[in-house]
Enzyme design. Structure first.
Site, mmCIF file in Angstrom:
data_model
loop_
_atom_site.group_PDB
_atom_site.id
_atom_site.type_symbol
_atom_site.label_atom_id
_atom_site.label_comp_id
_atom_site.label_asym_id
_atom_site.label_seq_id
_atom_site.Cartn_x
_atom_site.Cartn_y
_atom_site.Cartn_z
ATOM 1 N N MET A 1 -10.227 14.489 -10.987
ATOM 2 C CA MET A 1 -11.224 14.534 -10.170
ATOM 3 C C MET A 1 -11.846 15.623 -9.647
ATOM 4 O O MET A 1 -11.352 16.882 -9.398
ATOM 5 C CB MET A 1 -10.642 13.934 -8.634
ATOM 6 C CG MET A 1 -9.938 12.708 -9.032
ATOM 7 S SD MET A 1 -9.374 12.033 -7.451
ATOM 8 C CE MET A 1 -10.561 10.864 -6.715
ATOM 9 N N GLY B 1 -11.028 24.272 -10.069
ATOM 10 C CA GLY B 1 -10.707 23.894 -8.924
ATOM 11 C C GLY B 1 -10.680 22.376 -8.618
ATOM 12 O O GLY B 1 -11.796 22.070 -8.292
ATOM 13 N N SER B 2 -9.831 21.562 -8.322
ATOM 14 C CA SER B 2 -10.070 20.176 -8.014
ATOM 15 C C SER B 2 -8.726 19.561 -7.673
ATOM 16 O O SER B 2 -7.803 19.958 -7.048
ATOM 17 C CB SER B 2 -10.686 19.486 -8.888
ATOM 18 O OG SER B 2 -11.496 18.445 -8.333
ATOM 19 N N ARG B 3 -8.834 18.114 -8.017
ATOM 20 C CA ARG B 3 -7.516 17.210 -7.596
ATOM 21 C C ARG B 3 -7.178 16.434 -8.716
ATOM 22 O O ARG B 3 -7.955 15.947 -9.652
ATOM 23 C CB ARG B 3 -8.029 16.486 -6.327
ATOM 24 C CG ARG B 3 -7.102 15.347 -5.921
ATOM 25 C CD ARG B 3 -7.905 14.538 -4.675
ATOM 26 N NE ARG B 3 -7.991 15.402 -4.025
ATOM 27 C CZ ARG B 3 -7.024 15.770 -2.927
ATOM 28 N NH1 ARG B 3 -5.722 15.291 -2.885
ATOM 29 N NH2 ARG B 3 -7.086 16.665 -1.806
#
Length: 195
Positions: free
Chosen positions: A128, A158-160
Site C-alpha cells: 500500500m 515508506g508505507s504499509r
C-alpha cells in the site's frame, strides 16, 4: 548491497551535487546528504529465511485481527518486500486509490495486490502506497513460482504491507512488535514444516 533502482537516484544526486557546488557548497552538501539517505533507503540486506510463514515486510505490526496482519514501514525500514510462503503467483493487480500518510489505516488506498497459491491455501500480500511512497514496484508476475523469502517487490519511501493468510494458521507475533521481511516468523501451523 543496494536495490538496483536506487543506483540511478544516487548517481543523479551526486551529479547534481557536483553542479550545485558551483553555486554554493551548502547546496551541494544537501544533494550528497540525499544520496546517502537514498543509499540507506534502497539497501538490500541478506536475510536468513525463517522456519514458519515469514513476514513480507520490515517494520512494526500495527494491526492484527483474524487472518489479517498489517505492518507499518517507516522511512528507516528496508522497503523490499518478500514472499511469506512458497507457491505460484495467481495474480498481480494494481488498484488505483488515494495516498494517505502510511501510519493512517484507511481503505481505498493505492495498492498492489499479489495472490500466492500454496498447498495450504492462498496468501494475499497488499503493498500500500502512502503520501510519500508514491511508487510500488513489483518483481513478480502472474504464473511465477516464488520461494519463501524471495523478493516480490518494493514500496518507495515508506508505507504499509498487509498479509492475509488462509485458515489454519496462528500468528506468533503481536501488535507493536518489529519484524523483518523473510526472516521473522509471523505465523505457524504445527501440522506441517516450512516451505
Amino acid at each position: 548491497m543496494i536495490e538496483r533502482s536506487g543506483y540511478g537516484i544516487i548517481a543523479a544526486s551526486l551529479l547534481l551535487s557536483a553542479v550545485a557546488y558551483l553555486l554554493h557548497p551548502l547546496i551541494s552538501a544537501l544533494f550528497v546528504g540525499f544520496a546517502l539517505f537514498t543509499a540507506y533507503f534502497f539497501r538490500d540486506p541478506e536475510r536468513k529465511i525463517g522456519e514458519g510463514v515469514v513476514s513480507p515486510a520490515d517494520g512494526r505490526i500495527d494491526y492484527l485481527e483474524g487472518r489479517r496482519l498489517e505492518i507499518f514501514m517507516s522511512p528507516f525500514d528496508c522497503h523490499i518486500n518478500r514472499a511469506p510462503w512458497g507457491g505460484k503467483v495467481l495474480s498481480v493487480k494494481f488498484i488505483e486509490g488515494s495516498t494517505p500518510p502510511a501510519f493512517i489505516r484507511k481503505s481505498g488506498v493505492r495498492t498492489n495486490e499479489i495472490l500466492i497459491e500454496t498447498e495450504h491455501g492462498v496468501f494475499r500480500v497488499l503493498q500500500m502506497a502512502g503520501i510519500f511512497a508514491r511508487r510500488i514496484v513489483s518483481y513478480v508476475s502472474e504464473g511465477d513460482v516464488v520461494k519463501k523469502g524471495q523478493k516480490i517487490g518494493m514500496i518507495r519511501f515508506g508505507s504499509r504491507v498487509v498479509l492475509e493468510v488462509p485458515e489454519g494458521f496462528r500468528f506468533v507475533r503481536g501488535v507493536g512488535e518489529k519484524v523483518k521481511a523473510g526472516e521473522t516468523v509471523a505465523l505457524r501451523d504445527e501440522s506441517f514444516q516450512g516451505s
